[in-house]
Design a protein around this motif. Structure first.
Motif, short mmCIF file in Angstrom:
data_model
loop_
_atom_site.label_atom_id
_atom_site.label_comp_id
_atom_site.label_asym_id
_atom_site.label_seq_id
_atom_site.Cartn_x
_atom_site.Cartn_y
_atom_site.Cartn_z
N GLU A 89 0.86 -1.28 -0.02
CA GLU A 89 -0.14 -0.01 -0.14
C GLU A 89 0.78 1.22 0.03
OE1 GLU A 89 -4.09 1.32 1.85
OE2 GLU A 89 -2.76 0.44 3.26
N ASN A 90 1.87 1.17 0.77
CA ASN A 90 2.71 2.60 0.90
C ASN A 90 3.87 2.65 -0.05
OD1 ASN A 90 1.39 3.21 3.39
ND2 ASN A 90 2.76 1.99 4.71
N GLU A 91 4.26 1.60 -0.63
CA GLU A 91 5.24 1.62 -1.57
C GLU A 91 4.96 1.58 -2.99
OE1 GLU A 91 8.72 -0.60 -0.37
OE2 GLU A 91 8.42 -0.17 1.67
N LEU A 92 3.81 0.72 -3.28
CA LEU A 92 3.44 0.65 -4.48
C LEU A 92 1.81 1.38 -4.85
CD1 LEU A 92 4.52 -3.21 -4.48
CD2 LEU A 92 5.44 -1.20 -5.81
N ASN A 93 1.30 1.54 -3.85
CA ASN A 93 0.01 2.29 -4.04
C ASN A 93 -0.96 1.05 -4.42
OD1 ASN A 93 -1.82 4.19 -3.54
ND2 ASN A 93 -1.90 4.71 -5.74
N ILE A 94 -0.86 -0.10 -3.82
CA ILE A 94 -2.01 -1.26 -3.73
C ILE A 94 -2.46 -1.60 -2.73
CG2 ILE A 94 -2.09 -3.58 -4.69
CD1 ILE A 94 0.56 -3.50 -6.33
N SER A 95 -3.71 -1.34 -2.64
CA SER A 95 -4.45 -1.54 -1.48
C SER A 95 -4.63 -3.21 -0.96
CB SER A 95 -6.28 -1.26 -1.97
OG SER A 95 -6.91 -1.57 -0.92
N PRO A 96 -4.38 -3.24 0.15
CA PRO A 96 -4.70 -4.51 0.79
C PRO A 96 -5.78 -5.33 0.37
CG PRO A 96 -4.21 -2.85 2.49
CD PRO A 96 -4.39 -2.21 1.28
N ASN A 97 -6.93 -4.55 0.19
CA ASN A 97 -8.22 -5.31 -0.49
C ASN A 97 -7.92 -6.08 -1.67
OD1 ASN A 97 -10.75 -6.00 -0.35
ND2 ASN A 97 -11.16 -4.68 -2.29
N ASP A 98 -6.54 -5.70 -2.55
CA ASP A 98 -6.10 -6.09 -3.90
C ASP A 98 -5.08 -7.06 -3.77
OD1 ASP A 98 -8.08 -5.04 -5.73
OD2 ASP A 98 -6.91 -3.25 -5.63
N ILE A 99 -4.64 -7.61 -2.65
CA ILE A 99 -3.55 -8.52 -2.41
C ILE A 99 -4.23 -9.76 -1.79
CG2 ILE A 99 -1.34 -8.86 -1.14
CD1 ILE A 99 -1.17 -6.85 -3.25
N GLU A 100 -3.89 -10.87 -2.26
CA GLU A 100 -4.09 -12.06 -1.76
C GLU A 100 -2.81 -12.94 -1.38
OE1 GLU A 100 -7.56 -14.48 -2.67
OE2 GLU A 100 -8.81 -12.54 -2.76
N ILE A 101 -2.59 -13.38 -0.45
CA ILE A 101 -1.37 -14.32 -0.27
C ILE A 101 -1.73 -15.70 0.33
CG2 ILE A 101 0.81 -14.47 1.22
CD1 ILE A 101 0.11 -11.35 1.90
N THR A 102 -0.89 -16.49 -0.14
CA THR A 102 -0.93 -17.98 0.20
C THR A 102 0.33 -18.47 0.38
OG1 THR A 102 -2.99 -18.49 -1.22
CG2 THR A 102 -1.92 -20.45 -0.47
N LEU A 103 0.44 -19.12 1.69
CA LEU A 103 2.04 -19.79 1.84
C LEU A 103 1.64 -21.33 1.85
CD1 LEU A 103 3.00 -17.89 5.26
CD2 LEU A 103 3.47 -17.59 2.88
N THR A 104 2.32 -22.04 1.22
CA THR A 104 2.63 -23.62 0.98
C THR A 104 3.62 -23.95 1.68
OG1 THR A 104 0.95 -23.35 -0.81
CG2 THR A 104 2.18 -25.35 -0.35
N GLU A 105 3.76 -24.69 2.76
CA GLU A 105 5.06 -25.37 3.42
C GLU A 105 4.97 -26.67 3.29
OE1 GLU A 105 5.56 -22.95 7.59
OE2 GLU A 105 3.51 -23.88 7.46
N THR A 106 6.22 -27.21 2.90
CA THR A 106 6.34 -28.42 2.97
C THR A 106 7.69 -28.83 3.53
OG1 THR A 106 7.76 -28.13 0.81
CG2 THR A 106 5.57 -28.95 0.58
N PRO A 107 7.81 -30.12 4.10
CA PRO A 107 8.99 -30.55 4.66
C PRO A 107 10.44 -30.25 4.09
CG PRO A 107 7.22 -32.30 4.78
CD PRO A 107 6.89 -31.27 3.86
N LEU A 108 11.52 -30.28 4.40
CA LEU A 108 12.67 -30.13 3.76
C LEU A 108 13.01 -31.23 2.84
CD1 LEU A 108 13.07 -28.18 5.98
CD2 LEU A 108 15.72 -28.32 5.26
N TYR A 109 12.64 -32.53 3.24
CA TYR A 109 12.88 -33.38 2.54
C TYR A 109 12.06 -33.84 1.16
CZ TYR A 109 8.93 -35.56 5.02
OH TYR A 109 7.73 -35.58 5.71
N ASN A 110 10.96 -32.77 1.17
CA ASN A 110 10.11 -32.80 -0.29
C ASN A 110 10.82 -31.80 -1.09
OD1 ASN A 110 8.56 -34.63 0.64
ND2 ASN A 110 6.74 -33.40 1.07
N TRP A 111 12.05 -31.29 -1.00
CA TRP A 111 12.77 -30.10 -1.98
C TRP A 111 13.91 -30.84 -2.39
CZ3 TRP A 111 11.51 -24.89 -2.64
CH2 TRP A 111 10.26 -24.33 -1.91
#
Length: 129
Positions: A89-111
């Motif tokens: 929002e502050n640096e790119l002028n993109i509203s939080p309403n326009d951001i969606e974030i997904t984290l996908t975690e996997t065990p180290l042995y899967n990389w």
């Protein structure tokens, strides 16, 4: 390790991709104590006819998918979300309403990285933050 995918309208993301990458990387570094020199970002540019998004979002609607090793605390993940919302929002002028974030975690042995399973690597940073 983290792999980040950024999806959005081509006309919106292309002109600001370097700033988006810099801003996003600074959030990951600060929230997860991630090394500055570890950046793996990929941009997926979509044409308007190929990108359907929820009502109430603008043409700046951006989806961020982060694949990472498991081990971060809920607190550090929530801190990451807040940093992204605030800095976009502050640096790119993109509203939080326009951001969606997904984290996908996997065990180290899967990389597989640098010719080995990640659980056999000597990492120069902590995963459990």
């Amino acid at each position: 390790m983290g792999q980040i995918k950024i999806y959005g309208l081509k006309e919106h993301l292309t002109p600001i991709r370097n700033k988006v990458s810099d801003t996003l990387h600074s959030c990951v570094v600060d929230a997860f104590k991630y090394p500055e020199n570890k950046r793996a970002h990929r941009f997926f540019y979509l044409d308007p006819e190929d990108f359907f998004y929820p009502e109430g979002r603008s043409n700046q609607y951006t989806i961020i998918e982060i694949s990472l090793f498991e081990g971060r605390t809920i607190t550090s993940k929530k801190y990451l979300y807040q940093l992204i919302f605030d800095r976009f929002e502050n640096e790119l002028n993109i509203s939080p309403n326009d951001i969606e974030i997904t984290l996908t975690e996997t065990p180290l042995y899967n990389w597989g990285i640098r010719g080995k399973p990640a659980d056999e690597l000597m990492l120069n940073y902590k995963v459990s933050v």
